[in-house]
Scaffold this active site. Structure first.
Site, PDB file in Angstrom:
ATOM      1  N   ASP A  33       1.211  -1.693   0.091  1.00  0.00           N
ATOM      2  CA  ASP A  33      -0.264   0.179  -0.025  1.00  0.00           C
ATOM      3  C   ASP A  33       0.504   1.288  -0.134  1.00  0.00           C
ATOM      4  OD1 ASP A  33      -1.748   2.193   1.194  1.00  0.00           O
ATOM      5  OD2 ASP A  33      -3.434   0.412   1.018  1.00  0.00           O
ATOM      6  N   ILE A  34       0.525   2.458  -1.168  1.00  0.00           N
ATOM      7  CA  ILE A  34       1.310   3.515  -0.856  1.00  0.00           C
ATOM      8  C   ILE A  34       1.218   4.758   0.723  1.00  0.00           C
ATOM      9  CG2 ILE A  34       1.736   3.256  -3.159  1.00  0.00           C
ATOM     10  CD1 ILE A  34      -0.888   5.992  -3.473  1.00  0.00           C
ATOM     11  N   ASN A  94     -13.408  -3.636   2.027  1.00  0.00           N
ATOM     12  CA  ASN A  94     -14.419  -3.066   2.441  1.00  0.00           C
ATOM     13  C   ASN A  94     -15.182  -2.888   1.658  1.00  0.00           C
ATOM     14  OD1 ASN A  94     -13.100  -1.658   4.511  1.00  0.00           O
ATOM     15  ND2 ASN A  94     -11.807  -0.429   3.237  1.00  0.00           N
ATOM     16  N   GLU A 102     -13.199   2.576  -0.790  1.00  0.00           N
ATOM     17  CA  GLU A 102     -12.336   3.798  -1.388  1.00  0.00           C
ATOM     18  C   GLU A 102     -12.629   3.855  -3.217  1.00  0.00           C
ATOM     19  OE1 GLU A 102      -9.794   5.523   0.474  1.00  0.00           O
ATOM     20  OE2 GLU A 102     -10.774   5.562   2.302  1.00  0.00           O
ATOM     21  N   VAL A 103     -12.019   2.753  -3.446  1.00  0.00           N
ATOM     22  CA  VAL A 103     -11.893   2.152  -5.042  1.00  0.00           C
ATOM     23  C   VAL A 103     -12.496   0.640  -5.375  1.00  0.00           C
ATOM     24  CG1 VAL A 103     -10.220   0.595  -6.875  1.00  0.00           C
ATOM     25  CG2 VAL A 103      -9.119   2.812  -4.837  1.00  0.00           C
ATOM     26  N   HIS A 107     -10.783  -5.694  -3.511  1.00  0.00           N
ATOM     27  CA  HIS A 107      -9.209  -5.862  -3.002  1.00  0.00           C
ATOM     28  C   HIS A 107      -9.168  -5.963  -1.548  1.00  0.00           C
ATOM     29  CE1 HIS A 107     -10.736  -1.497  -2.116  1.00  0.00           C
ATOM     30  NE2 HIS A 107      -9.359  -1.895  -1.056  1.00  0.00           N
ATOM     31  N   HIS A 109      -6.647  -5.852   2.109  1.00  0.00           N
ATOM     32  CA  HIS A 109      -5.868  -5.430   3.129  1.00  0.00           C
ATOM     33  C   HIS A 109      -5.262  -6.404   3.596  1.00  0.00           C
ATOM     34  CE1 HIS A 109      -7.312  -0.653   2.213  1.00  0.00           C
ATOM     35  NE2 HIS A 109      -7.857  -1.666   1.964  1.00  0.00           N
TER      36      HIS A 109
END
Length: 121
Positions: A33-34, A94, A102-103, A107, A109
């Site tokens: 993760d950035i 999520n 958010e995206v 995905h 995490h």
């Protein structure tokens, strides 16, 4: 809602945006993760066009489902956080607005390398 081919993870999958890759196979891509929230914070995304876990569950093949779960485990081992080689981790997906997504690409995490803390505050 239909899949948005211009979301950031779709661009990463197409190689338009670079990532710090951890692992890749036919089913998943995993990268750091950035904006890490814990000592270890990685993302594992399926290569298929799935908005969230609900969309994935409805549309993915059995091979894709197994591939995603195995991919998460492989990445956790590579990062040294799986229970086989480490002290554990949290896998979090999520889903939609109320879930904090958010995206709009499924995905997971992976958080680890330290105590993750409360589940929900």
């Amino acid at each position: 809602m239909s899949y948005d081919d211009n979301n950031i993870f779709a661009k990463i999958l197409r190689g338009e945006i670079p990532c710090n890759k951890i692992y890749e196979d036919d089913f998943v891509l995993a990268f750091h993760d950035i904006n890490p929230q814990k000592k270890i914070h990685a993302l594992v995304i399926p290569k298929g066009k799935y908005i969230d876990l609900d969309d994935f569950t409805l549309k993915a093949s059995s091979e894709e489902m197994v591939g995603l779960l195995k991919g998460i485990n492989i990445v956790a081992k590579k990062l040294g956080i799986s229970t086989e080689v480490g002290k554990g981790y949290r896998a979090l997906a999520n889903i939609s607005d109320h879930g904090g997504q958010e995206v709009p690409h499924l995905h997971f995490h992976l958080f680890g390398g330290e105590k993750v803390g409360k589940m929900v505050e």
